[in-house]
Enzyme design. Structure first.
Site, PDB file in Angstrom:
ATOM      1  N   GLU A  65       0.965  -1.309  -0.044  1.00 28.51           N
ATOM      2  CA  GLU A  65      -0.172   0.003   0.061  1.00 28.51           C
ATOM      3  C   GLU A  65       0.869   1.217  -0.027  1.00 28.51           C
ATOM      4  OE1 GLU A  65      -2.514   2.725   2.472  1.00 28.51           O
ATOM      5  OE2 GLU A  65      -2.673   0.972   3.191  1.00 28.51           O
ATOM      6  N   CYS A  94      -3.001   8.051   4.754  1.00 27.80           N
ATOM      7  CA  CYS A  94      -2.944   7.341   3.381  1.00 27.80           C
ATOM      8  C   CYS A  94      -4.026   7.696   2.632  1.00 27.80           C
ATOM      9  CB  CYS A  94      -2.702   5.762   3.359  1.00 27.80           C
ATOM     10  SG  CYS A  94      -1.600   5.325   4.336  1.00 27.80           S
TER      11      CYS A  94
END
Length: 462
Positions: free
Chosen positions: A231, A265
């Site tokens: 990620e 994020c």
């Protein structure tokens, strides 16, 4: 051997220093993990889950100590609490998924007389979690909890900025009575981590971090055939349609852009607003942003803490300067935030208009308290701009029309589509991304599948 040092963003002082593990300690951790995992995979899933729940209880019991400790390590205000609401939700959800059969064998629908056929999920072996500093508990547990329940051993390598978090994980695992060697917190340098991955000694690597960090992980794993979950970066967009609840959208998008000083994020980094709402949206957004209080995160009055490091704040300052130099308007006067100081992690929030995609603030990851807002004429223009990115983690659509949100969502190049919310991970849904945001997934049943391998049984009898 090198030391791993955490410098507090609050005042620039050294908060923690730990020696990196030497090669013999790393080898011993690998051997212990491999030995423990051979027995652990034979333990019934319900018993594995019970250990994980005891780990959860042990971690929750430390919350009052952890909240100020997090503020000292990476700057999140204590008034925001820790991460354990989401942490607990995700752990309990993964336990419930296992109880409901997420790891049960899959039997083909077409039964065949004289044959027994099924696919079972075997644990991979040793899972290495390379965790980031921005949500140091949540991101790590996304893999650690399901990995253990699936029958794997886990090695955790945490970020230097949140080096104490790895120690908290180890404490909680030890207090839960987890078998020795099954979970180990390893203090490693970047070079040591690369060598460990390149050795082929681990069976899966989960990494959350920058795009360049992900490329380094891929280079290290090259030729080992070790599966990876990555990620990486994001530049998450929001689109406010003409039929959106304006006040609701403003309130939630301000929070989505500036919570955790924008170091999320899936934080909102660029906003596209229908021309009919644009002026009112910008006015409301700027007014709400101006009310933030930048300061020491240990102070209950602080709503915006420092960024984790001064160099991160400098990157944002550079993006803002570039945008203004190209004609953008900065709506927030930094002088309203006395704690804002050049060369430090303390950075005032900023709202930019008059921006376009020639500016890095609209195309390159910021990961800080800045957001650009653009006016759009319709869904088609918004869609084109949302997809004009090398990243694809989440996108949010603010509208009263579910069908329109779904139709747009089908065309947006992203891992998750939100309607009327943002900056949230649902443990029942896969957390994944496209393009430079990475590959693989955590959470949901798919997260379990990433941490196991299929093994087919085709048994003829009678």
């Amino acid at each position: 051997m090198s030391d791993i040092v955490c410098i507090s963003p609050i005042d620039g002082t050294e908060l923690a220093r730990r020696p990196a593990a030497n090669d013999s300690a790393t080898a011993a951790a690998l051997e212990a993990a491999r030995t423990a995992q051979r027995d652990w995979r034979q333990v019934p899933i319900a018993e594995r889950s019970a250990y994980v729940l005891r780990f959860l209880d042990a971690m929750l019991a430390m919350n009052q100590e952890i909240v100020p400790e997090l503020a000292q390590q990476m700057g999140r205000p204590v008034r925001n609490g820790g991460e354990f609401r989401g942490f607990e939700e995700r752990v309990r959800y993964v336990v419930e998924m296992a109880a409901r059969g997420a790891l049960d064998p899959v039997v083909p629908h077409d039964a065949r007389e004289g044959f027994r056929r099924y696919v079972k999920r075997d644990p991979l072996g040793i899972v290495l979690v390379v965790a980031p500093w921005n949500y140091p508990y949540l991101t790590a547990v996304n893999t650690i909890a399901p990995a253990l329940i699936a029958g794997n051993a886990v090695l955790l390598k945490h970020a230097a900025q949140t080096i104490l978090v790895g120690e908290r994980f180890q404490m909680a695992m030890d207090r839960a009575g987890l078998p020795k060697g099954l979970f180990t917190n390893l203090v490693l340098t970047h070079d040591q981590t690369s060598r460990l991955i390149g050795s082929g000694a681990v069976d899966f690597v989960n990494f959350t971090g920058s795009v360049e960090g992900g490329r380094a992980i891929e280079r290290a794993a090259a030729g080992t055939f070790t599966p990876l979950g990555l990620e990486l970066g994001g530049k998450d967009p929001a689109y406010v349609r003409a039929d959106a609840d304006l006040a609701f959208a403003v309130e939630n998008l301000v929070d989505g852009a500036f919570y955790n000083s924008g170091q999320c994020c899936c934080g909102i980094e660029r906003i596209y607003v229908h021309e009919s709402l644009y002026d009112r949206f910008v006015e409301g957004f700027v007014d709400l942003t101006a009310g933030y209080v930048l300061g020491n995160p240990l102070d209950e009055a602080t709503t915006l803490g420092p960024m984790a490091q001064g160099r991160f704040a400098d990157l944002i300052r550079g993006q803002i300067a570039e945008a203004v130099g190209k004609g953008a308007t900065a709506h927030i006067d930094p002088a309203r935030f006395p704690a804002n100081r050049a060369g430090t992690p303390y950075l005032a929030p900023q709202v930019l208009t008059g921006v376009d995609h020639s500016m890095s603030v609209m195309t390159q990851e910021s990961f800080g308290p800045v957001v650009g807002i653009m006016k759009v004429a319709d869904d088609a223009e918004a869609l084109t701009l949302m997809n004009d990115s090398v990243y694809g983690l989440t996108a949010s659509i603010w509208t009263a029309d579910v069908e329109a949100a779904e139709a747009l969502g089908n065309e947006i190049e992203t891992g998750t589509v939100f309607m009327n919310r943002c900056d949230y991970l649902d443990p029942g849904l896969a957390w994944t991304g496209v393009k430079d945001t990475g590959r693989g997934a955590t959470l949901s049943r798919i997260g379990f599948e990433m941490l196991t391998r299929p093994k087919s049984f085709h048994l003829r009898h009678g």
